[in-house]
Design an enzyme around this catalytic site. Structure first.
Site, PDB file in Angstrom:
ATOM      1  N   THR A  42      11.881   0.365   5.696  1.00  0.00           N
ATOM      2  CA  THR A  42      11.242  -0.505   6.682  1.00  0.00           C
ATOM      3  C   THR A  42      11.688  -0.178   8.108  1.00  0.00           C
ATOM      4  O   THR A  42      12.857   0.095   8.340  1.00  0.00           O
ATOM      5  CB  THR A  42      11.590  -1.976   6.364  1.00  0.00           C
ATOM      6  OG1 THR A  42      11.306  -2.200   4.988  1.00  0.00           O
ATOM      7  CG2 THR A  42      10.799  -2.940   7.224  1.00  0.00           C
ATOM      8  N   GLU A  73      19.502  13.904  17.965  1.00  0.00           N
ATOM      9  CA  GLU A  73      18.694  13.395  19.079  1.00  0.00           C
ATOM     10  C   GLU A  73      19.611  12.770  20.125  1.00  0.00           C
ATOM     11  O   GLU A  73      20.763  12.471  19.824  1.00  0.00           O
ATOM     12  CB  GLU A  73      17.763  12.282  18.568  1.00  0.00           C
ATOM     13  CG  GLU A  73      16.652  12.761  17.677  1.00  0.00           C
ATOM     14  CD  GLU A  73      15.768  11.630  17.184  1.00  0.00           C
ATOM     15  OE1 GLU A  73      16.139  10.456  17.351  1.00  0.00           O
ATOM     16  OE2 GLU A  73      14.696  11.931  16.636  1.00  0.00           O
ATOM     17  N   HIS A 126      12.327   7.508  18.458  1.00  0.00           N
ATOM     18  CA  HIS A 126      13.155   6.512  17.773  1.00  0.00           C
ATOM     19  C   HIS A 126      13.859   5.551  18.722  1.00  0.00           C
ATOM     20  O   HIS A 126      14.213   5.916  19.842  1.00  0.00           O
ATOM     21  CB  HIS A 126      14.216   7.225  16.928  1.00  0.00           C
ATOM     22  CG  HIS A 126      13.612   8.062  15.838  1.00  0.00           C
ATOM     23  ND1 HIS A 126      13.926   9.385  15.652  1.00  0.00           N
ATOM     24  CD2 HIS A 126      12.711   7.762  14.896  1.00  0.00           C
ATOM     25  CE1 HIS A 126      13.240   9.860  14.634  1.00  0.00           C
ATOM     26  NE2 HIS A 126      12.488   8.887  14.151  1.00  0.00           N
ATOM     27  N   ARG A 135       0.814  -1.208   0.000  1.00  0.00           N
ATOM     28  CA  ARG A 135       0.000   0.000   0.000  1.00  0.00           C
ATOM     29  C   ARG A 135       0.859   1.276   0.000  1.00  0.00           C
ATOM     30  O   ARG A 135       0.684   2.164  -0.825  1.00  0.00           O
ATOM     31  CB  ARG A 135      -0.932  -0.008   1.216  1.00  0.00           C
ATOM     32  CG  ARG A 135      -2.004   1.053   1.191  1.00  0.00           C
ATOM     33  CD  ARG A 135      -2.977   0.845   2.353  1.00  0.00           C
ATOM     34  NE  ARG A 135      -2.276   0.974   3.626  1.00  0.00           N
ATOM     35  CZ  ARG A 135      -2.448   2.005   4.475  1.00  0.00           C
ATOM     36  NH1 ARG A 135      -3.298   2.954   4.178  1.00  0.00           N
ATOM     37  NH2 ARG A 135      -1.797   2.056   5.608  1.00  0.00           N
TER      38      ARG A 135
END
Lengths: 299, 400
Positions: free
Chosen positions: A97, A215, A256, A19
């Protein structure tokens, strides 16, 4: 010029019938990217917006010249898809991914090194060279990407995909275009870090300054600081550090996977000190970035 | 995900890493007494908590007899350490120690390879050893593609001057630890201290294992074997009911993320984008003097149902006066869908969106459609010309 990709870069999308990948195909084609094929095992013979679907990477590589691949398959099949691309001689892989086990990421990175290939990601939105091409979901629809990203002299690297767009949008609004923006990924182990990509920007005559988003967690900022000092980089760097509140909450996970703070060297306070010691400017707010870049460039 | 000491040791024991005699967990003082009777000698009792500083807090006690062990276990089981209640008491035989070592395997994020670390100064903080006594510490990366071979561990241990039968015994333990690390998606496998007894034997006196969250799916078998519930989160503190309810919202359907929340005691509820945007916005709210009621992730194009359920959850939290809905410029998340879901959640909770939503700042994909909905309900929104920092400031200003 740009780094990593140009308008002539040919690439494929592995997992093209998923999708999100179908949307990504449309967005990349609309932006002008050259997608020469897609792979979904068992679906050969179909097409996605005119891009032919194959069962294997080898089947495409036999017919066409392929520079890169966007890997958009589920986590359980990602490693196999990456190995397949590497064994077919593909040299630049963008892995979008999320949630791939770290050991498997390390295996992919190790094989890529042996094969002389480069991995961007995983858990990233890819690469965008304004006016040239986009490889991955970065910037979203072509019309939205054209709003946020414009051609110019700033190289952008970010551990957050969303913040890549936000920072480029701020630069664009201030009249500072980008040479290439790279969403490097938010995991603890990634294919290409800031320091890994610096030589590419150094070699690009069009890039005049670098903007990065940082970060808590990991040694990536420390490595960049070391690179800048040891290699005497010609490029001024402006960094924005998010997640300062996390210094007060060691061991908690926010955002994350790579942001988990495990030692003192991983905190934002420590990172800011290291970056500043290497001559990197720290922006308190995103909107302060353009003025800091101008100051460092003397324009 | 951190393992308790007893779970770490069970995993090491499975691979044949030598452990102290007994090494069983007691949940009651009577059980502790029974384990001590089996051991028939001096024992050590250790609180099973997922936090450091056990020794200092009184969570480690020694006993000579079974009756003493039962009394010590009673004390330890009643003791809360850094907010953590013990899962049980580990009871093990005590043995005279001749020398302490450190052995660990973890990730080297710079080289993107596992790294084995060994030191002949164990029992203390390994980072401190690295700083003050670099000659007493050795490190070596190993491949994730090529087989791990014992000589790699041997070279590492020999490099700080260890020889004879100590070298051979340590090599076996180190090579085994590397295999434990490789086989189970670990981010840390550590034995500290690894001790040599006066009779020359080596034992793992304390162990520490961390497994990465993304490996849980492939490690279900091991987790079951160790008695670990695969859903257990094990952050630095136990999850609150609010956080558990958030996870349930996320589990409703597979599209997008909405509901990965962390609870705080402020009054401004946050519906903020995932990853970097949420860290940036959380900092901005605090900088403006705001008090967040929660940290939150929403993104990856969640459904109206998910955004609605998340909004209701945050609004139902005690002390929440208003919510702020903010993200960075979005690529794949649709602004109109988030707007629809949030407004539905506010209305279904019995509030007026214009009053309850302090600010809506999500620019990007499908924003024209989204802004139309927000206008209709009188919600204050802004486009990309207003920075994240400024939007956070507007939200905080409305709380006063």
């Amino acid at each position: 010029m740009s780094i990593l990709i140009t308008r002539d870069t040919t690439f494929i999308i592995q997992g093209i019938t998923g999708r999100e990948a179908v949307n990504m195909t449309r967005e990349c084609l609309d932006y002008g990217s050259k997608i020469v094929g897609g792979v979904t095992p068992g679906r050969a013979g179909r097409d996605i917006y005119g891009v032919p679907v194959y069962d294997t990477v080898a089947a495409i590589a036999k017919e066409k010249s392929v520079d890169g691949s966007v890997i958009a398959v589920p986590p359980a099949f990602t490693r196999d898809a990456v190995y397949e691309a590497l064994e077919c001689g593909i040299k630049i892989l963008v892995i979008v991914t999320e949630r791939i086990p770290r050991y498997e990421v390390a295996q992919m990175v190790e094989l890529a090194r042996l094969r002389g290939a480069r991995i961007i990601g995983p858990n990233c939105l890819g690469v965008l060279s304004p006016g040239e091409a986009k490889m991955g979901g970065l910037g979203g629809r072509a019309e939205d990407a054209r709003k946020a990203f414009t051609k110019g002299p700033i190289g952008v690297m970010s551990r957050s995909g969303g913040m890549t767009t936000e920072m480029c949008n701020t630069l664009t609004a201030a009249g500072l275009g980008q040479s290439t923006a790279v969403s490097i990924g938010g995991d603890a182990v990634i294919g290409s870090t800031y320091a890994d990509l610096m030589p590419l920007y150094e070699a690009d005559p069009e890039t005049m300054a670098i903007v990065i988003y940082c970060e808590p967690g990991g040694r990536m900022e420390a490595e960049l600081a070391r690179y800048v000092v040891e290699r005497k980089s010609r490029l001024p760097i402006v960094a924005f550090m998010a997640g300062r509140f996390m210094d007060e909450m060691p061991g908690m996970r926010f955002g994350h996977a790579g942001t988990i703070v495990e030692g003192k060297a991983d905190t934002t306070a420590e990172k800011i000190a290291r970056l500043e010691a290497a001559g990197i400017s720290i922006a308190e707010r995103i909107e302060d970035i353009p003025a800091l870049v101008r100051k460092r460039l003397g324009i | 995900m951190r393992f308790y000491e007893y779970e770490s040791k069970r995993l090491f024991g499975k691979y044949g890493i030598p452990l102290p005699t007994g090494s069983k967990v007691a949940r009651t003082p009577a059980e502790a007494g029974a384990i001590a009777t089996e051991i028939a000698g001096p024992v050590v009792l250790k609180s099973q908590v997922l936090t450091g500083g056990r020794m200092k807090a009184g969570g480690v006690l020694f006993a000579e007899t079974a009756a003493e062990a039962a009394r010590a276990a009673e004390k330890i089981l009643a003791l809360t350490i850094n907010g953590h209640k013990p899962r049980g008491v580990l009871v093990e035989a005590r043995a005279p120690i001749a020398q302490e070592y450190y052995l660990g395997v973890t990730w080297d994020g710079v080289n993107r390879l596992p790294v084995m670390i060994f030191s002949d100064m164990g029992g203390i903080d390994v980072e401190e050893v690295a700083e003050k006594h670099p000659e007493h510490i050795a490190k070596r990366n190993f491949s994730t593609l090529f087989p791990f071979s014992d000589f790699m561990a041997k070279e590492l241990i020999a490099s700080i001057g260890i020889s004879g039968s100590d070298l051979n015994r340590l090599t076996q333990i180190a090579a085994t630890l590397a295999r434990v690390f490789r086989d189970h998606g670990l981010t840390l496998a550590e034995i500290n201290p690894l001790v040599r007894l006066h009779d020359g034997r080596f034992l793992c006196l304390d162990g520490h294992v961390d497994m990465e969250d993304d490996a849980r799916d492939t490690q279900k078998g091991l987790l079951r074997e160790l008695g670990i519930d695969p859903a257990e989160k094990r952050q630095a503190r136990p999850p609150s009911q609010f956080e558990i309810d958030g996870a349930a919202v996320d589990a409703v359907d597979h599209r997008g993320v909405a509901g990965n929340v962390v609870e705080f005691d402020g009054d401004l509820g946050l519906v903020i984008g995932a990853g970097g945007g949420s860290l940036t916005l959380f900092d901005a709210i605090r900088k403006h003097g705001g008090r967040p009621a929660n940290y939150c992730e929403i993104g990856g194009n969640p459904s109206v149902t998910k955004a609605c359920a998340l909004t209701k959850l945050i609004l139902a939290k005690r002390g929440v006066k208003k919510i702020a809905v903010m993200m960075n410029v979005v690529s794949n998340t649709r602004v109109d869908i988030v707007a629809r879901g949030v407004i539905k959640g506010v209305v279904e909770s019995g509030f007026d969106p214009a009053e309850k939503i302090a600010i809506f700042r999500i620019p990007g994909s499908w924003e024209t459609e989204g802004f139309k909905i927000l206008r209709h309900y009188g919600v204050e929104y802004c486009d990309r010309s207003v920075s994240m920092y400024e939007a956070a400031g507007r939200a905080v200003a409305k709380m006063k």
